[in-house]
Design a protein around this motif. Sequence first.
Motif, PDB file in Angstrom:
ATOM      1  N   GLN A 177     -40.349  34.935 -26.570  1.00  0.00           N
ATOM      2  CA  GLN A 177     -41.747  35.210 -26.880  1.00  0.00           C
ATOM      3  C   GLN A 177     -42.662  34.444 -25.930  1.00  0.00           C
ATOM      4  O   GLN A 177     -42.276  33.417 -25.365  1.00  0.00           O
ATOM      5  CB  GLN A 177     -42.083  34.850 -28.333  1.00  0.00           C
ATOM      6  CG  GLN A 177     -41.774  33.423 -28.708  1.00  0.00           C
ATOM      7  CD  GLN A 177     -42.056  33.110 -30.158  1.00  0.00           C
ATOM      8  OE1 GLN A 177     -42.634  32.076 -30.476  1.00  0.00           O
ATOM      9  NE2 GLN A 177     -41.652  34.000 -31.062  1.00  0.00           N
ATOM     10  N   ARG A 178     -43.845  34.981 -25.745  1.00  0.00           N
ATOM     11  CA  ARG A 178     -44.899  34.308 -24.979  1.00  0.00           C
ATOM     12  C   ARG A 178     -45.861  33.666 -25.983  1.00  0.00           C
ATOM     13  O   ARG A 178     -46.444  34.358 -26.817  1.00  0.00           O
ATOM     14  CB  ARG A 178     -45.641  35.335 -24.110  1.00  0.00           C
ATOM     15  CG  ARG A 178     -46.904  34.797 -23.436  1.00  0.00           C
ATOM     16  CD  ARG A 178     -46.590  33.908 -22.275  1.00  0.00           C
ATOM     17  NE  ARG A 178     -47.818  33.378 -21.680  1.00  0.00           N
ATOM     18  CZ  ARG A 178     -48.518  33.997 -20.726  1.00  0.00           C
ATOM     19  NH1 ARG A 178     -48.120  35.180 -20.268  1.00  0.00           N
ATOM     20  NH2 ARG A 178     -49.596  33.446 -20.221  1.00  0.00           N
ATOM     21  N   LEU A 201     -41.461  39.255 -26.842  1.00  0.00           N
ATOM     22  CA  LEU A 201     -41.194  40.021 -25.632  1.00  0.00           C
ATOM     23  C   LEU A 201     -40.899  41.471 -25.974  1.00  0.00           C
ATOM     24  O   LEU A 201     -41.328  42.394 -25.278  1.00  0.00           O
ATOM     25  CB  LEU A 201     -40.011  39.396 -24.881  1.00  0.00           C
ATOM     26  CG  LEU A 201     -39.719  39.954 -23.496  1.00  0.00           C
ATOM     27  CD1 LEU A 201     -40.879  39.671 -22.556  1.00  0.00           C
ATOM     28  CD2 LEU A 201     -38.435  39.370 -22.943  1.00  0.00           C
ATOM     29  N   ILE A 256     -45.981  41.999 -20.973  1.00  0.00           N
ATOM     30  CA  ILE A 256     -44.812  41.696 -21.798  1.00  0.00           C
ATOM     31  C   ILE A 256     -44.073  42.977 -22.172  1.00  0.00           C
ATOM     32  O   ILE A 256     -42.830  43.027 -22.160  1.00  0.00           O
ATOM     33  CB  ILE A 256     -45.253  40.925 -23.060  1.00  0.00           C
ATOM     34  CG1 ILE A 256     -45.740  39.536 -22.693  1.00  0.00           C
ATOM     35  CG2 ILE A 256     -44.113  40.825 -24.062  1.00  0.00           C
ATOM     36  CD1 ILE A 256     -46.296  38.749 -23.866  1.00  0.00           C
ATOM     37  N   GLY A 306     -40.261  44.079 -21.757  1.00  0.00           N
ATOM     38  CA  GLY A 306     -39.483  44.467 -22.928  1.00  0.00           C
ATOM     39  C   GLY A 306     -38.910  45.868 -22.812  1.00  0.00           C
ATOM     40  O   GLY A 306     -37.757  46.113 -23.188  1.00  0.00           O
TER      41      GLY A 306
END
Length: 443
Positions: free
Chosen positions: A242-243, A270, A373, A377
């Motif tokens: 994850q960001r 993500l 993202i 993904g």
Amino acid sequence: MASAAEQLAANINFSSLTKNEDLQRRIWFTLGALLVYRLGSYIPIPGIDTAAIAQFTQQNASGILGWMNGLAGGALGRMAIFALNIMPYISASIIMQLMTTVSPQLEALKKEGESGRKKINQYTRYGTVILAAMQAYGIAIGLEGRGGLVLNPGPFFIASTVITLTGGTVFLMWLGEQITARGIGNGTSLIIFSGIVANLPAGVAALLELGRKGLLSPFVIMGILVLAIAVVAFIVFFERAQRRLLIQYPKRQVGMRLTQAESSHLPLKLNTSGVIPPIFASSLLLLPLTVANFSAGKGPAWFNEIVAMLGHGKPLFLIMYALLIVFFCFFYTSIMFNPKETADNLKKSGGFILGIRPGDQTAEYLDRILTRITVIGAAYIVVICLIPEMLVGYSGIPFYFGGTSLMIVVSVTLDTVAQIQGHLLTQQYERLMKKSTLRTRGR
């Protein structure tokens, strides 16, 4: 707060599960519902020759029929009452979500909250019945067209098949909703998950049988197993990635008290869309091919050529699969996360991202980050789903080792375990609150 939550999560163990009666009931309900699904996948529809059906399925196991049978947990190969599985419901959900974005009336319903959601769900159920009846009719006609599969062809067989298969799909739709509401995990995903896992031993046996016959060398079999383990590890890494955006909260005056400046994180997964894109893409690819599989090449020449190019592992199939996955990644992410709404909520609570002005600039920044993202993904899902599918198409490896099936199994497992941990964590918090209250009263 974060360290306290992590400490509570670390204290979760099997004894915590045994003390949570509500969670135990949910788990047992889920297992019981999945057991009912598996039992129903062995009950054949009336009026068919089960031996001839089994032979027909075995002859077409390497094509799209084998793929569909894998998603249905073997029910299609046995032509059971759950042969259509939950796929018509998923297709109807896709259509309703697409229509929600283009229809002002449906979009207004969506914004009405719980009442609007119930109406949209009702429309989805109606769509499920229509799609299931259409697919069931196509299967009934196709079975009659294949000599020897039907014992007594005629209108009665067609009517009974349509009613039985449609009823089976409607029952699974209801069962999935019950699992989601009264069990643990997402009911629709768990139904697909249980079908794949139930056929996993047969897939391993088929792989070993290919080695015994000399069609695959031991080194190839070991390579396949190592690849499957590597794909699982790759999926776990990306599903947990994850960001985290740093959110600042300035000092605020609350009554006579001045609160200190705080900071928190806004986590952006993500893979925000989860396992939905490959499931949706699979269902859309299966929808037009369900009837074509049973037509025995009796359609127009151009149609038969397209069907052949859409075979499992063929270039057109892989291209369409990749494009649909990318589309649903962006589409479902846009439904799950609204940058404008998130930016407005941050502004109302006084939060802001460093260097970004609250309001529209924050919404644009979030949208830009989310787009980047989602590109990563979507690329991850395409790689996971397509590379193993190429091996399946060109080497005859059982479907159960395909990227789509592994991703569904891993993602649903992670989601279900996360929900179990959430229930246990809630119980831990409740116990701490009770102890704190008792100590306060004791003083």
